[in-house]
Write an enzyme that holds these catalytic residues in place. Sequence first.
Site, PDB file in Angstrom:
ATOM      1  N   ASP A  78       0.817  -1.209   0.000  1.00  0.00           N
ATOM      2  CA  ASP A  78       0.000   0.000   0.000  1.00  0.00           C
ATOM      3  C   ASP A  78       0.851   1.261   0.000  1.00  0.00           C
ATOM      4  OD1 ASP A  78      -2.140  -1.667   0.032  1.00  0.00           O
ATOM      5  OD2 ASP A  78      -3.102  -0.792   1.791  1.00  0.00           O
ATOM      6  N   CYS A 119       0.955  -8.176   4.973  1.00  0.00           N
ATOM      7  CA  CYS A 119       0.488  -6.802   4.799  1.00  0.00           C
ATOM      8  C   CYS A 119      -1.023  -6.671   4.657  1.00  0.00           C
ATOM      9  CB  CYS A 119       1.246  -6.138   3.662  1.00  0.00           C
ATOM     10  SG  CYS A 119       2.990  -5.874   4.094  1.00  0.00           S
ATOM     11  N   ASP A 120      -1.437  -5.422   4.355  1.00  0.00           N
ATOM     12  CA  ASP A 120      -2.780  -4.943   4.638  1.00  0.00           C
ATOM     13  C   ASP A 120      -3.932  -5.804   4.117  1.00  0.00           C
ATOM     14  OD1 ASP A 120      -0.884  -2.954   5.071  1.00  0.00           O
ATOM     15  OD2 ASP A 120      -2.351  -1.380   4.885  1.00  0.00           O
ATOM     16  N   LYS A 121      -3.949  -6.151   2.840  1.00  0.00           N
ATOM     17  CA  LYS A 121      -5.072  -6.901   2.287  1.00  0.00           C
ATOM     18  C   LYS A 121      -4.806  -8.390   2.276  1.00  0.00           C
ATOM     19  CE  LYS A 121      -6.285  -2.873   1.763  1.00  0.00           C
ATOM     20  NZ  LYS A 121      -4.928  -2.476   2.192  1.00  0.00           N
ATOM     21  N   CYS A 191       5.223  -2.114   8.069  1.00  0.00           N
ATOM     22  CA  CYS A 191       5.542  -0.794   8.634  1.00  0.00           C
ATOM     23  C   CYS A 191       5.406  -0.821  10.157  1.00  0.00           C
ATOM     24  CB  CYS A 191       4.659   0.274   8.007  1.00  0.00           C
ATOM     25  SG  CYS A 191       4.910   0.445   6.225  1.00  0.00           S
ATOM     26  N   GLU A 439      -6.777   4.545  -0.182  1.00  0.00           N
ATOM     27  CA  GLU A 439      -6.410   5.203   1.062  1.00  0.00           C
ATOM     28  C   GLU A 439      -5.947   6.631   0.798  1.00  0.00           C
ATOM     29  OE1 GLU A 439      -4.954   1.282   3.580  1.00  0.00           O
ATOM     30  OE2 GLU A 439      -3.452   2.672   2.800  1.00  0.00           O
ATOM     31  N   SER A 464      -5.136   4.955   5.540  1.00  0.00           N
ATOM     32  CA  SER A 464      -4.095   4.050   6.008  1.00  0.00           C
ATOM     33  C   SER A 464      -4.172   3.935   7.525  1.00  0.00           C
ATOM     34  CB  SER A 464      -2.723   4.597   5.604  1.00  0.00           C
ATOM     35  OG  SER A 464      -1.693   3.991   6.356  1.00  0.00           O
TER      36      SER A 464
END
Length: 547
Positions: A78, A119-121, A191, A439, A464
């Site tokens: 992202d 990570c995010d997704k 992150c 985002e 985010s």
Amino acid sequence: MRSDMVKEGYERAPNRSLLRSLGMTDREMTLPFIGIANAYNTIVPGHIHLRQLSDRVREGIAAAGGVPFEFGVIGICDGIAMGHEGMRYSLPSRENIADSIELMAQAHRFDGLVCVGTCDKIVPGMLMAAVRTNIPTVVVTGGAMLPGNIGGKDLSLIDVFEGVGKVAAGSMSEDSLKDLECCAMPGCGSCQGLYTANTMACMTETMGMSLPGCAAIPAVDAAKLRIARESGEVVVSIVKKNVTPRDIITKQSLENAIRMDMALGGSTNTVLHLMAIATEAGVPLTLADFNRIADEIPHICYMQPSGPHSMQTLYRAGGIPAVIKRLEKYLDDVPTVSGKTIHQIAREAAIKNEDVIKSPDAPVSPAGGLKILFGSLAPDGAVVKCAAVPKEMWKHTGPARVFDGEEPAMAAILSRQIREGDIVIIRNEGPRGAPGMPEMLSATSALMGVGYNKVVLITDGRFSGGTRGPCVGHVAPEAAVGGPIAFVHDGDSIAVDLFTKKIDLLIDHKTLESRKASWKPVTKQLTGVLARYAKTVEQANLGAVQR
């Protein structure tokens, strides 16, 4: 075993012949087949080390009496996709990940799965696939990056994003930004703060789909290799016991995950992802559940980006088991893939730093870190990370500054065309309108970096996990389907009240109806993935799932 469908009986001689071409032995033909869904790639910092973790998972599966089969899963960073057209593809990738794992698991009749991602997704998509296929599954999350450092100050990616605004404001030189850029991200891992990737890891552990301690272990710590090995061993055990994801992911365990989210002050994106996982699991979950739990659970860990603590600090303080210990009286005692219940995990945990994991009796804030707002601007709800909003901005009324998309809003912020007290509206960035619900981290970080203190940002897009400040996202219905945000004009008064969970467009009914009558949706020429996504995606309050 499910895998007997591809390897038992004389009719399956062709199938076995293909398996033998992989080097399989007669003995292995009798063992459970375990799929390893590995999101390793060399473009995402959170995934570049996953090949090593997957190797350890393979060893664990083989040692415990299973046969590992590894396959690849896509993953989008992202941060790299942020601020341009690429961000429209991030959320749709979640459905692709779930679909691809389902396809591989069902076609090859795996008996179990280990999902390796960060990570995010990626982790949400993996959990969606787990409950969809409902075969025994363990999730191994890859761990957070170590903090960067410059001048003795710990850094994360958000420092770089906010640095862009500081350069625009003249308070930082481009050379200093380059120094920051080179120091902030020192290696592999997600992150560093409690952004979406790490929030999802914490929730995955709390809902019982990862082994205790997995979420907070840094990516580079040898403990991550050990827990990957153990996860490979455990999946064979739960295959033999037939412990399925729907045994673990229940209304109770999802509510435990929400409680953890509230206690940590996690990412707003987790609302989308938990709703999507619940939909796949057939568990009734609504935005009202988030508000109810937020009122019950204190915010006890002051994590980045709103607070000072990184994931490494949380790990050293005892990790998620220690937070579970703090929250034991609030959590339902549900099973986990480890074979231990949540309360057993709590009793065995140790809290190593009470300044990091505070007592519920002396919390950072008495209420949880997220709130769902309702009102005439968002009849179906909107989400705000209240843990990252200064108390003086919990109640604000101001004039709207309306932008049809992030790019013009970003230009206005960097050129200081926004005034203190304004309410910036960024619309047509929702699931269908963008499409893909990008985002707005570039915009929110620019506001912080430029130095605005009393500007509210509201969008039908999302934020985010690194966002901080008075930022309200997931406005539903979105502008593209004729939600009230579509009818806001420059200068309209908008009232946001986090105390009462209200968000209202303060115009009279006659004016609103007149605007509706003359409104036409923005149309975009779409092809490929985004065209299909825009036709089938649900609204944010339903998790932006595809139908």
